[in-house]
Design an enzyme around this catalytic site. Structure first.
Site, mmCIF file in Angstrom:
data_model
loop_
_atom_site.group_PDB
_atom_site.id
_atom_site.type_symbol
_atom_site.label_atom_id
_atom_site.label_comp_id
_atom_site.label_asym_id
_atom_site.label_seq_id
_atom_site.Cartn_x
_atom_site.Cartn_y
_atom_site.Cartn_z
ATOM 1 C CB SER A 68 -48.248 -15.675 -4.936
ATOM 2 O OG SER A 68 -48.093 -14.330 -5.306
ATOM 3 C CG LEU A 69 -42.755 -15.515 -8.162
ATOM 4 C CD1 LEU A 69 -42.177 -15.172 -9.532
ATOM 5 C CD2 LEU A 69 -41.676 -16.164 -7.292
ATOM 6 C CB THR A 95 -54.103 -14.012 -8.396
ATOM 7 O OG1 THR A 95 -53.739 -14.807 -9.516
ATOM 8 C CG2 THR A 95 -53.878 -14.806 -7.114
ATOM 9 C CE LYS A 130 -56.083 -11.450 -12.221
ATOM 10 N NZ LYS A 130 -55.191 -11.407 -13.371
ATOM 11 C CG ASN A 175 -53.886 -5.961 -11.475
ATOM 12 O OD1 ASN A 175 -54.269 -4.814 -11.237
ATOM 13 N ND2 ASN A 175 -52.680 -6.212 -11.933
ATOM 14 C CG ASP A 211 -52.238 -7.256 -15.261
ATOM 15 O OD1 ASP A 211 -51.215 -7.283 -14.543
ATOM 16 O OD2 ASP A 211 -53.191 -8.053 -15.124
ATOM 17 N N GLY A 225 -55.607 -15.480 -26.281
ATOM 18 C CA GLY A 225 -56.260 -15.357 -24.980
ATOM 19 C C GLY A 225 -57.240 -14.200 -24.977
ATOM 20 C CB ALA A 257 -53.492 -11.399 -18.696
ATOM 21 N N GLY A 263 -42.821 -13.636 -18.512
ATOM 22 C CA GLY A 263 -43.687 -12.706 -17.787
ATOM 23 C C GLY A 263 -43.052 -11.988 -16.599
HETATM 24 P P1 NAP Z 1 -57.952 -15.759 -17.235
HETATM 25 O O1 NAP Z 1 -58.739 -14.499 -17.188
HETATM 26 O O2 NAP Z 1 -58.364 -16.938 -16.448
HETATM 27 O O3 NAP Z 1 -57.834 -16.197 -18.784
HETATM 28 C C1 NAP Z 1 -57.278 -17.439 -19.123
HETATM 29 C C2 NAP Z 1 -57.090 -17.518 -20.621
HETATM 30 O O4 NAP Z 1 -56.468 -18.768 -20.916
HETATM 31 C C3 NAP Z 1 -58.416 -17.491 -21.401
HETATM 32 O O5 NAP Z 1 -58.197 -16.853 -22.641
HETATM 33 C C4 NAP Z 1 -58.676 -19.001 -21.593
HETATM 34 O O6 NAP Z 1 -59.470 -19.295 -22.725
HETATM 35 C C5 NAP Z 1 -57.280 -19.501 -21.853
HETATM 36 N N1 NAP Z 1 -57.145 -20.934 -21.605
HETATM 37 C C6 NAP Z 1 -57.196 -21.564 -20.403
HETATM 38 N N2 NAP Z 1 -57.039 -22.900 -20.584
HETATM 39 C C7 NAP Z 1 -56.906 -23.101 -21.930
HETATM 40 C C8 NAP Z 1 -56.706 -24.244 -22.745
HETATM 41 N N3 NAP Z 1 -56.619 -25.477 -22.217
HETATM 42 N N4 NAP Z 1 -56.607 -24.068 -24.080
HETATM 43 C C9 NAP Z 1 -56.678 -22.837 -24.632
HETATM 44 N N5 NAP Z 1 -56.862 -21.698 -23.923
HETATM 45 C C10 NAP Z 1 -56.971 -21.840 -22.574
HETATM 46 O O7 NAP Z 1 -56.425 -15.483 -16.808
HETATM 47 P P2 NAP Z 1 -55.615 -14.125 -16.929
HETATM 48 O O8 NAP Z 1 -55.665 -13.425 -15.645
HETATM 49 O O9 NAP Z 1 -56.018 -13.436 -18.163
HETATM 50 O O10 NAP Z 1 -54.113 -14.698 -17.068
HETATM 51 C C11 NAP Z 1 -53.690 -15.307 -18.261
HETATM 52 C C12 NAP Z 1 -52.199 -15.648 -18.158
HETATM 53 O O11 NAP Z 1 -51.447 -14.451 -18.004
HETATM 54 C C13 NAP Z 1 -51.861 -16.521 -16.958
HETATM 55 O O12 NAP Z 1 -50.863 -17.434 -17.359
HETATM 56 C C14 NAP Z 1 -51.291 -15.543 -15.950
HETATM 57 O O13 NAP Z 1 -50.363 -16.132 -15.069
HETATM 58 C C15 NAP Z 1 -50.586 -14.564 -16.880
HETATM 59 N N6 NAP Z 1 -50.447 -13.223 -16.298
HETATM 60 C C16 NAP Z 1 -49.184 -12.758 -16.124
HETATM 61 C C17 NAP Z 1 -48.987 -11.502 -15.602
HETATM 62 C C18 NAP Z 1 -47.587 -10.982 -15.424
HETATM 63 O O14 NAP Z 1 -47.421 -9.980 -14.737
HETATM 64 N N7 NAP Z 1 -46.595 -11.606 -16.014
HETATM 65 C C19 NAP Z 1 -50.086 -10.696 -15.258
HETATM 66 C C20 NAP Z 1 -51.370 -11.203 -15.461
HETATM 67 C C21 NAP Z 1 -51.532 -12.479 -15.983
HETATM 68 P P3 NAP Z 1 -61.097 -19.363 -22.574
HETATM 69 O O15 NAP Z 1 -61.544 -17.932 -22.527
HETATM 70 O O16 NAP Z 1 -61.519 -20.069 -23.798
HETATM 71 O O17 NAP Z 1 -61.385 -20.102 -21.308
#
Ligand code: NAP
Length: 291
Positions: A18-19, A65, A69, A90, A105, A129, A133, A250
């Site tokens: 984690s950063l 995280t 969540k 978050n 977020d 997605g 997020a 991101g």
């Molecule tokens: P999450 O709630 O676990 O959602 C994961 C998403 O990815 C779901 O839509 C899931 O689809 C999809 N997914 C996972 N594996 C997949 C695959 N093999 N093929 C297709 N879709 C797949 O996670 P989250 O918290 O929303 O985070 C999502 C991303 O955003 C992560 O990469 C996270 O690091 C990034 N993020 C970045 C920030 C930032 O500040 N830059 C902040 C928050 C999140 P299903 O619903 O079908 O499982």
């Protein structure tokens, strides 16, 4: 001015990469807030005891995280309106033993567009997605007054649920879903100005993959925004570049959601001026790119 020493944690599993500790300790130092932010690895089945002990320890704030969540929601005593709207948490503040659930977020995403000089008012966006997020991004884009938002997800039912939740709040914007395997996706992307990857495809075990099956629809008037920041440039962003689409990773959102968490915890109006912003961004980029 807060005089006591404050403690903050990011909890998850895995958590060692984690950063957030690097970033939040930098903020604590810059804003002269006495305190420390650390990462705590908590296994999925140990969340109960972990939350209890964080409350007992007198911790002020927690970032949550993967994989906690969803599980953490049952411990929340009160949700902020923002967490209610997004439907995900978050950031948690612990106040007199009470857990207040918040989400930074959407504001982090929105502020990143502003900082980087983008506006999507009356423009079309495509979100991949439907996790926490993606929901935050959709809320941000509704506030940005996009004209049309199309959402696609491996599990289409989750995308449909998102649309149902958000349509109730906004009638002026077209919000639709499309199956991730649909042939329509090409034409949706061709007529969009923003494509957001809010899936985990492109990071960790999936870092050699891109969520986009066909790349021929990428174009020069498209901004491809990948919420992933590790790797710094995902396969999707490489694809975007090769089709002359502009791109954002991101890191900006990470910084801007992070400062919002700290503001929420310490109840101070902390402002990132240009010099603090570029210092933290360079520091995080170096950290990510040295791997
Ligand atoms: P999450 O709630 O676990 O959602 C994961 C998403 O990815 C779901 O839509 C899931 O689809 C999809 N997914 C996972 N594996 C997949 C695959 N093999 N093929 C297709 N879709 C797949 O996670 P989250 O918290 O929303 O985070 C999502 C991303 O955003 C992560 O990469 C996270 O690091 C990034 N993020 C970045 C920030 C930032 O500040 N830059 C902040 C928050 C999140 P299903 O619903 O079908 O499982």
């Amino acid at each position: 001015m807060i005089n006591s020493f404050l403690r903050f944690y990011v909890i998850g599993d895995p958590i060692e990469h984690s950063l957030s500790p690097l970033m939040q300790n930098f903020f604590l130092d810059k804003f002269k807030i006495k305190g420390e932010y650390a990462a705590k690895r908590i296994k999925f089945n140990e969340l109960d005891e972990a939350i209890e002990s964080l409350v007992k320890e007198g911790v002020t704030g927690i970032n949550v995280t993967t994989p906690h969540k969803k599980a953490v929601l049952k411990y929340i005593d009160e949700f902020t309106p923002e967490a209610e709207t997004i439907g995900s948490v978050n950031t948690i503040k612990i106040e007199s033993g009470k857990l207040i659930g918040h989400n930074t977020d959407a504001i982090g995403f929105q502020n990143s567009l502003r900082v980087l000089g983008h506006s999507f008012k009356n423009k079309n966006a495509f979100i991949l997605g439907s996790g926490g997020a993606a929901r935050a991004v959709a809320v941000a884009l509704i506030r940005e007054q996009c004209q049309r938002i199309v959402i696609s997800n491996r599990n289409l039912e989750k995308a449909k649920k998102m649309v149902k939740d958000f349509l109730q709040r906004s009638t002026a914007i077209e919000i639709e879903t499309v199956p991730i395997t649909s042939n329509e996706i090409d034409s949706i992307i061709k007529s969009s100005q923003l494509l957001v990857n809010a899936t985990t495809v492109g990071m960790g075990d999936l870092s050699d993959d891109s969520i986009l099956a066909n790349t021929g629809c990428l174009h020069k008037d498209l901004l491809v925004y990948d919420l992933i920041y590790r790797p710094y440039k995902t396969k999707l962003l490489h694809q975007a570049e090769s089709y002359n689409s502009s791109w954002i990773n991101g890191l900006d959102m990470l910084i801007l959601q992070g400062i919002e968490s700290l503001k929420f915890w310490v109840e101070q109006d902390l402002r990132l001026n240009d010099s603090i912003y570029s210092a933290i961004k360079n520091m995080l980029r170096r950290e990510v790119c040295q791997e």
